[in-house]
Design an enzyme around this catalytic site. Structure first.
Site, mmCIF file in Angstrom:
data_model
loop_
_atom_site.group_PDB
_atom_site.id
_atom_site.type_symbol
_atom_site.label_atom_id
_atom_site.label_comp_id
_atom_site.label_asym_id
_atom_site.label_seq_id
_atom_site.Cartn_x
_atom_site.Cartn_y
_atom_site.Cartn_z
ATOM 1 N N ASP A 13 77.966 41.795 44.742
ATOM 2 C CA ASP A 13 78.767 42.951 45.154
ATOM 3 C C ASP A 13 80.180 42.899 44.581
ATOM 4 O O ASP A 13 81.169 43.076 45.289
ATOM 5 C CB ASP A 13 78.810 43.032 46.693
ATOM 6 N N GLU A 23 75.436 42.722 39.792
ATOM 7 C CA GLU A 23 76.659 43.436 40.169
ATOM 8 C C GLU A 23 77.914 42.585 39.957
ATOM 9 O O GLU A 23 78.797 42.500 40.797
ATOM 10 C CB GLU A 23 76.591 43.950 41.609
ATOM 11 N N ASP A 56 68.042 41.996 42.144
ATOM 12 C CA ASP A 56 68.152 43.035 43.171
ATOM 13 C C ASP A 56 67.311 44.209 42.691
ATOM 14 O O ASP A 56 67.745 45.000 41.864
ATOM 15 C CB ASP A 56 69.614 43.439 43.359
#
Length: 313
Positions: free
Chosen positions: A72, A102, A213
């Site tokens: 994130d 990410e 992911d």
């Protein structure tokens, strides 16, 4: 899980300053990583410690250890603290392979300052956000790497593949961040199909491991179907409940979202080598990491990370 967001460079600058600080500042930052003996860590109700088994660093250890984690990086809140938390987890578990999603450049520079001596970094992008791999230099030899773009992606998504040797055995390591949000299910399933095609087309003397992911829902996987030679590692281990949900807005409070849900977005897939005489890779254990709040009162990411070990037979 990533929504369509743009980087706010003013907010990211806090991590940039941390990355380019003096040697003294860096040493102080490292001393304040989760699990250190500073007063902040001692006062914290939770620090970066997990009960996951850590394979020995001894040369004779045949276990392969892996972490897959969407970190994130687009979340600008407490970036320096969360980046230090990530590095602390990686140093604590010392995995052979790290698959990250990410990422942004400030995160990469921050990690390279602390871990480049031990790991080879492979990045699937330089701008915006992207996926990357880290390979432990003492255990994994990089032979080649390539990036396959997903042609219909609207979110800059692609597949990163590394050809490596681990204890003399050939591996193809793969990571990706599939299209996000429920509305993009069709593209997400196309991406799964492309990954399965890449896994099954590898030579039969190669072991293939994918982690990332996927943003997949179970119904989407069922609709696409997995090839008979590919297994879902979590399912192979008996579907352990303690590591079922990797994106859990009930437990993880990093995102201020109105809806609450628990989903298994982050997945590992394995295609064993089929050639006779090549050792078979077998999953040993899986656990989630990043479950502890950092001293800054945030989690390392809005996703839990997956820590998994494998044996060769």
């Amino acid at each position: 899980m990533t929504h369509l967001r743009f980087l706010n460079m003013e907010k990211v600058s806090a991590l940039e300053k941390e990355t380019t600080s003096s040697t003294t500042d860096t040493r102080q930052a490292e001393e304040n990583t989760p699990g250190s003996s500073t007063s902040e860590a001692e006062d914290s109700p939770a620090v970066c410690r997990d009960d996951a088994e850590n394979p020995s660093e001894e040369e004779g250890n045949s276990k392969l250890s892996l972490i897959s984690w969407n970190v994130d990086g687009l979340d600008s809140e407490k970036q320096p603290e969360r980046a230090r938390g990530l590095c602390s987890y990686l140093m604590t578990h010392s995995p052979d392979v790290v698959l990250l999603q990410e990422l942004i450049q400030p995160y990469v520079r921050f990690m390279k300052n602390r871990l480049a001596a031990s790991y080879t970094f492979i990045e699937a992008g330089k701008e915006g956000y992207f996926v990357a791999m880290m390979l432990k230099k003492s255990r994994v030899t990089l032979l080649d790497s390539k990036i396959h773009d997903f042609p219909l992606s609207r979110m800059m998504r692609n597949l990163l593949i590394a050809q490596v040797l681990f204890r003399g055995q050939k591996f193809h390591l793969m990571t990706s961040h599939f299209e996000s949000c429920k509305a993009f299910a069709a593209e997400r399933m196309r991406q799964l199909t492309l990954v399965m095609r890449a896994m099954t087309s590898a030579p039969d003397d190669v072991t293939v491991l994918f982690g990332g992911d996927t943003n997949l829902r179970d119904a989407e996987v069922a609709k696409v179907g997995l090839p008979s030679c590919v297994c879902d590692v979590w399912e192979q281990l008996g579907e352990p409940e303690h590591c079922r949900y990797t994106w859990d807005t009930h437990a993880n409070t990093n995102k201020d979202v109105e809806f609450k849900c628990r989903l298994r977005f982050d997945r590992l897939y394995l295609r064993r080598a089929a050639k006779e005489g090549v050792p078979q890779l077998e999953p040993d254990s899986m656990t989630l990491i990043g479950l502890e709040k950092l001293p800054c009162r945030r989690y390392t990411s809005d996703h839990w990370g997956i820590y998994c070990t494998f044996s060769t037979e």
